[in-house]
Design a protein around this motif. Structure first.
Motif, PDB file in Angstrom:
ATOM      1  N   LEU A 293       0.959  -1.101   0.078  1.00  0.00           N
ATOM      2  CA  LEU A 293       0.083   0.023   0.102  1.00  0.00           C
ATOM      3  C   LEU A 293       0.695   1.146  -0.163  1.00  0.00           C
ATOM      4  O   LEU A 293       1.983   1.538   0.685  1.00  0.00           O
ATOM      5  CB  LEU A 293      -0.994   0.020   1.143  1.00  0.00           C
ATOM      6  CG  LEU A 293      -1.966  -1.161   1.348  1.00  0.00           C
ATOM      7  CD1 LEU A 293      -2.685  -0.923   2.635  1.00  0.00           C
ATOM      8  CD2 LEU A 293      -2.888  -1.213   0.216  1.00  0.00           C
ATOM      9  N   HIS A 294       0.428   2.293  -0.637  1.00  0.00           N
ATOM     10  CA  HIS A 294       1.025   3.561  -0.780  1.00  0.00           C
ATOM     11  C   HIS A 294       0.192   4.595  -0.770  1.00  0.00           C
ATOM     12  O   HIS A 294      -0.663   4.567  -1.443  1.00  0.00           O
ATOM     13  CB  HIS A 294       1.865   3.640  -2.133  1.00  0.00           C
ATOM     14  CG  HIS A 294       2.844   2.343  -2.513  1.00  0.00           C
ATOM     15  ND1 HIS A 294       4.253   2.231  -1.954  1.00  0.00           N
ATOM     16  CD2 HIS A 294       2.943   1.368  -3.388  1.00  0.00           C
ATOM     17  CE1 HIS A 294       4.546   1.200  -2.310  1.00  0.00           C
ATOM     18  NE2 HIS A 294       3.706   0.564  -3.155  1.00  0.00           N
ATOM     19  N   ALA A 295       0.527   5.724  -0.021  1.00  0.00           N
ATOM     20  CA  ALA A 295      -0.253   6.788   0.120  1.00  0.00           C
ATOM     21  C   ALA A 295       0.440   8.055  -0.593  1.00  0.00           C
ATOM     22  O   ALA A 295       1.426   8.140  -0.397  1.00  0.00           O
ATOM     23  CB  ALA A 295      -0.608   7.188   1.353  1.00  0.00           C
TER      24      ALA A 295
ATOM     25  N   TRP B 209      -2.966   3.657  -2.959  1.00  0.00           N
ATOM     26  CA  TRP B 209      -2.850   2.745  -4.367  1.00  0.00           C
ATOM     27  C   TRP B 209      -2.121   1.459  -3.815  1.00  0.00           C
ATOM     28  O   TRP B 209      -1.524   1.264  -2.945  1.00  0.00           O
ATOM     29  CB  TRP B 209      -1.546   3.153  -5.063  1.00  0.00           C
ATOM     30  CG  TRP B 209      -1.734   4.952  -5.414  1.00  0.00           C
ATOM     31  CD1 TRP B 209      -1.481   5.794  -4.795  1.00  0.00           C
ATOM     32  CD2 TRP B 209      -2.158   5.052  -6.929  1.00  0.00           C
ATOM     33  NE1 TRP B 209      -1.827   6.963  -5.655  1.00  0.00           N
ATOM     34  CE2 TRP B 209      -2.358   6.405  -7.088  1.00  0.00           C
ATOM     35  CE3 TRP B 209      -2.705   4.620  -8.145  1.00  0.00           C
ATOM     36  CZ2 TRP B 209      -2.823   7.260  -8.054  1.00  0.00           C
ATOM     37  CZ3 TRP B 209      -3.103   5.141  -8.963  1.00  0.00           C
ATOM     38  CH2 TRP B 209      -3.081   6.479  -9.024  1.00  0.00           C
ATOM     39  N   TRP B 210      -3.088   0.372  -4.226  1.00  0.00           N
ATOM     40  CA  TRP B 210      -2.679  -1.059  -3.820  1.00  0.00           C
ATOM     41  C   TRP B 210      -1.778  -1.639  -5.044  1.00  0.00           C
ATOM     42  O   TRP B 210      -2.232  -1.568  -6.313  1.00  0.00           O
ATOM     43  CB  TRP B 210      -4.010  -1.964  -3.659  1.00  0.00           C
ATOM     44  CG  TRP B 210      -4.972  -1.232  -2.753  1.00  0.00           C
ATOM     45  CD1 TRP B 210      -5.318  -0.065  -2.364  1.00  0.00           C
ATOM     46  CD2 TRP B 210      -5.893  -2.343  -1.819  1.00  0.00           C
ATOM     47  NE1 TRP B 210      -6.345   0.004  -1.464  1.00  0.00           N
ATOM     48  CE2 TRP B 210      -6.597  -1.319  -1.034  1.00  0.00           C
ATOM     49  CE3 TRP B 210      -5.860  -3.615  -1.577  1.00  0.00           C
ATOM     50  CZ2 TRP B 210      -7.444  -1.992  -0.282  1.00  0.00           C
ATOM     51  CZ3 TRP B 210      -6.633  -3.928  -0.820  1.00  0.00           C
ATOM     52  CH2 TRP B 210      -7.548  -3.228  -0.027  1.00  0.00           C
ATOM     53  N   THR B 211      -0.827  -2.284  -4.712  1.00  0.00           N
ATOM     54  CA  THR B 211       0.063  -2.806  -5.662  1.00  0.00           C
ATOM     55  C   THR B 211       0.101  -4.384  -5.534  1.00  0.00           C
ATOM     56  O   THR B 211       0.704  -4.587  -4.228  1.00  0.00           O
ATOM     57  CB  THR B 211       1.501  -2.210  -5.900  1.00  0.00           C
ATOM     58  OG1 THR B 211       1.356  -0.860  -6.145  1.00  0.00           O
ATOM     59  CG2 THR B 211       2.037  -2.716  -7.032  1.00  0.00           C
ATOM     60  N   VAL B 212      -0.191  -5.102  -6.267  1.00  0.00           N
ATOM     61  CA  VAL B 212      -0.011  -6.725  -6.128  1.00  0.00           C
ATOM     62  C   VAL B 212       1.619  -7.007  -5.774  1.00  0.00           C
ATOM     63  O   VAL B 212       2.488  -6.640  -7.004  1.00  0.00           O
ATOM     64  CB  VAL B 212      -0.552  -7.560  -7.167  1.00  0.00           C
ATOM     65  CG1 VAL B 212      -0.386  -9.095  -6.962  1.00  0.00           C
ATOM     66  CG2 VAL B 212      -2.020  -7.351  -7.160  1.00  0.00           C
ATOM     67  N   ALA B 213       2.055  -7.422  -4.770  1.00  0.00           N
ATOM     68  CA  ALA B 213       3.425  -7.906  -4.496  1.00  0.00           C
ATOM     69  C   ALA B 213       3.574  -9.496  -4.343  1.00  0.00           C
ATOM     70  O   ALA B 213       4.667 -10.095  -4.589  1.00  0.00           O
ATOM     71  CB  ALA B 213       3.787  -7.312  -3.131  1.00  0.00           C
TER      72      ALA B 213
ATOM     73  N   GLY C  31      -1.846  -6.435 -13.868  1.00  0.00           N
ATOM     74  CA  GLY C  31      -3.180  -5.768 -14.218  1.00  0.00           C
ATOM     75  C   GLY C  31      -4.090  -5.553 -13.232  1.00  0.00           C
ATOM     76  O   GLY C  31      -5.121  -5.304 -13.467  1.00  0.00           O
ATOM     77  N   VAL C  32      -3.855  -5.887 -11.850  1.00  0.00           N
ATOM     78  CA  VAL C  32      -4.810  -5.902 -10.795  1.00  0.00           C
ATOM     79  C   VAL C  32      -4.399  -4.758 -10.079  1.00  0.00           C
ATOM     80  O   VAL C  32      -3.143  -4.415  -9.664  1.00  0.00           O
ATOM     81  CB  VAL C  32      -4.670  -6.996  -9.946  1.00  0.00           C
ATOM     82  CG1 VAL C  32      -5.765  -6.778  -8.576  1.00  0.00           C
ATOM     83  CG2 VAL C  32      -4.953  -8.359 -10.820  1.00  0.00           C
ATOM     84  N   ARG C  33      -5.213  -3.583 -10.018  1.00  0.00           N
ATOM     85  CA  ARG C  33      -4.932  -2.376  -9.528  1.00  0.00           C
ATOM     86  C   ARG C  33      -6.073  -1.842  -8.709  1.00  0.00           C
ATOM     87  O   ARG C  33      -7.232  -2.126  -9.204  1.00  0.00           O
ATOM     88  CB  ARG C  33      -4.635  -1.342 -10.613  1.00  0.00           C
ATOM     89  CG  ARG C  33      -3.533  -1.719 -11.338  1.00  0.00           C
ATOM     90  CD  ARG C  33      -3.108  -0.603 -12.367  1.00  0.00           C
ATOM     91  NE  ARG C  33      -2.067  -0.968 -13.381  1.00  0.00           N
ATOM     92  CZ  ARG C  33      -2.531  -1.296 -14.738  1.00  0.00           C
ATOM     93  NH1 ARG C  33      -3.584  -1.485 -14.894  1.00  0.00           N
ATOM     94  NH2 ARG C  33      -1.532  -1.854 -15.216  1.00  0.00           N
ATOM     95  N   CYS C  34      -5.869  -0.991  -7.718  1.00  0.00           N
ATOM     96  CA  CYS C  34      -6.903  -0.462  -6.941  1.00  0.00           C
ATOM     97  C   CYS C  34      -6.614   1.096  -6.333  1.00  0.00           C
ATOM     98  O   CYS C  34      -4.968   1.221  -6.121  1.00  0.00           O
ATOM     99  CB  CYS C  34      -7.114  -1.328  -5.520  1.00  0.00           C
ATOM    100  SG  CYS C  34      -8.399  -0.587  -4.586  1.00  0.00           S
ATOM    101  N   ARG C  35      -7.231   1.762  -6.671  1.00  0.00           N
ATOM    102  CA  ARG C  35      -7.004   3.259  -6.138  1.00  0.00           C
ATOM    103  C   ARG C  35      -8.130   3.670  -5.315  1.00  0.00           C
ATOM    104  O   ARG C  35      -9.402   3.680  -5.685  1.00  0.00           O
ATOM    105  CB  ARG C  35      -6.640   4.015  -7.366  1.00  0.00           C
ATOM    106  CG  ARG C  35      -6.308   5.441  -6.668  1.00  0.00           C
ATOM    107  CD  ARG C  35      -6.115   6.496  -7.943  1.00  0.00           C
ATOM    108  NE  ARG C  35      -7.199   7.153  -8.580  1.00  0.00           N
ATOM    109  CZ  ARG C  35      -7.506   8.322  -8.439  1.00  0.00           C
ATOM    110  NH1 ARG C  35      -6.574   9.376  -8.002  1.00  0.00           N
ATOM    111  NH2 ARG C  35      -8.541   8.901  -9.294  1.00  0.00           N
ATOM    112  N   GLU C  36      -7.953   4.392  -4.065  1.00  0.00           N
ATOM    113  CA  GLU C  36      -8.932   4.815  -3.264  1.00  0.00           C
ATOM    114  C   GLU C  36      -8.628   6.420  -3.067  1.00  0.00           C
ATOM    115  O   GLU C  36      -7.509   6.900  -3.171  1.00  0.00           O
ATOM    116  CB  GLU C  36      -8.926   4.391  -1.937  1.00  0.00           C
ATOM    117  CG  GLU C  36      -9.251   2.706  -1.977  1.00  0.00           C
ATOM    118  CD  GLU C  36      -9.124   2.540  -0.461  1.00  0.00           C
ATOM    119  OE1 GLU C  36      -9.730   2.734   0.558  1.00  0.00           O
ATOM    120  OE2 GLU C  36      -8.075   1.665  -0.285  1.00  0.00           O
ATOM    121  N   CYS C  37      -9.709   7.397  -3.251  1.00  0.00           N
ATOM    122  CA  CYS C  37      -9.316   8.677  -3.221  1.00  0.00           C
ATOM    123  C   CYS C  37     -10.643   9.455  -2.594  1.00  0.00           C
ATOM    124  O   CYS C  37     -11.579   8.867  -2.393  1.00  0.00           O
ATOM    125  CB  CYS C  37      -8.943   9.319  -4.860  1.00  0.00           C
ATOM    126  SG  CYS C  37     -10.303   8.991  -5.776  1.00  0.00           S
TER     127      CYS C  37
END
Length: 186
Positions: free
Chosen positions: A121-123, A129-133, A150-156
């Motif tokens: 997770l990165h702010a 931003w969620w990045t698959v590790a 190609g799996v991505r998530c963003r919260e804002c």
């Protein structure tokens, strides 16, 4: 609808506070509120959902229990948090999807159907931003993380409201699902 679970003090950091550290407190209010839930809370909103048409994409979506395509789909998320992690009970217009989250070794672990994702997770720029590790099948069999780029998530936050954007594309299958929408406390 907040209540304590009797485990740990109310000042213990939440899962996302632990994962993001000090940057959590620089996030917009709606993100801090949603990821600051202790005990139980319900949020409601609306989402637009697109599903891939490739037969392999449809199979992957079915196995993962992902919601069906639709516009202006009503969404309810019941959050249950405790010292061990969080459970998100989502309802997309009657289609239920449960996710279990925990933090281990600095990565957010998300169990969705037979897959266990490990997200970094990165702010940044007022968003999470969620990045698959890493990914494991049934929590045991490691799968190449490169398959899940190609799996991505963003919260804002937009217009004072919590927003989410999720996209999942896989090699050979193409787009599996893409959904976005908003939530607010019920």
């Amino acid at each position: 609808m907040h209540s304590g679970d009797g485990k740990g003090g109310s000042m213990d950091p939440t899962l996302f506070q632990q994962a993001l550290g000090a940057s959590f407190f620089r996030l917009p209010e709606s993100l801090r509120q949603l990821h600051g839930v202790r005990g139980r809370a319900r949020w409601t909103g609306v989402a637009d959902i697109e599903r891939g048409r490739n037969p392999l994409a449809r199979l992957c979506a079915r196995i993962a229990g992902l919601p069906k395509a639709g516009r202006d789909v009503s969404v309810t998320v019941d959050f249950v948090t405790n010292a061990r992690g969080e459970t998100w009970h989502r309802d997309f217009g009657g289609m239920r999807m449960t996710t279990r989250l925990a933090l281990r070794r600095g990565l957010l672990r998300e169990r969705l159907g037979p897959l266990q994702f490990r997200h970094a997770l990165h702010a940044n720029g007022g968003a999470i931003w969620w990045t698959v590790a890493g990914v494991r099948l049934f929590g045991v069999l490691p799968l190449p993380a490169s398959l899940f780029q190609g799996v991505r998530c963003r919260e804002c936050e937009r217009d004072g409201r919590y927003r989410f954007e999720v996209q999942a594309s896989l090699p050979l299958a193409g787009e599996v699902i893409r959904y976005e929408g908003w939530l607010e406390p019920a």
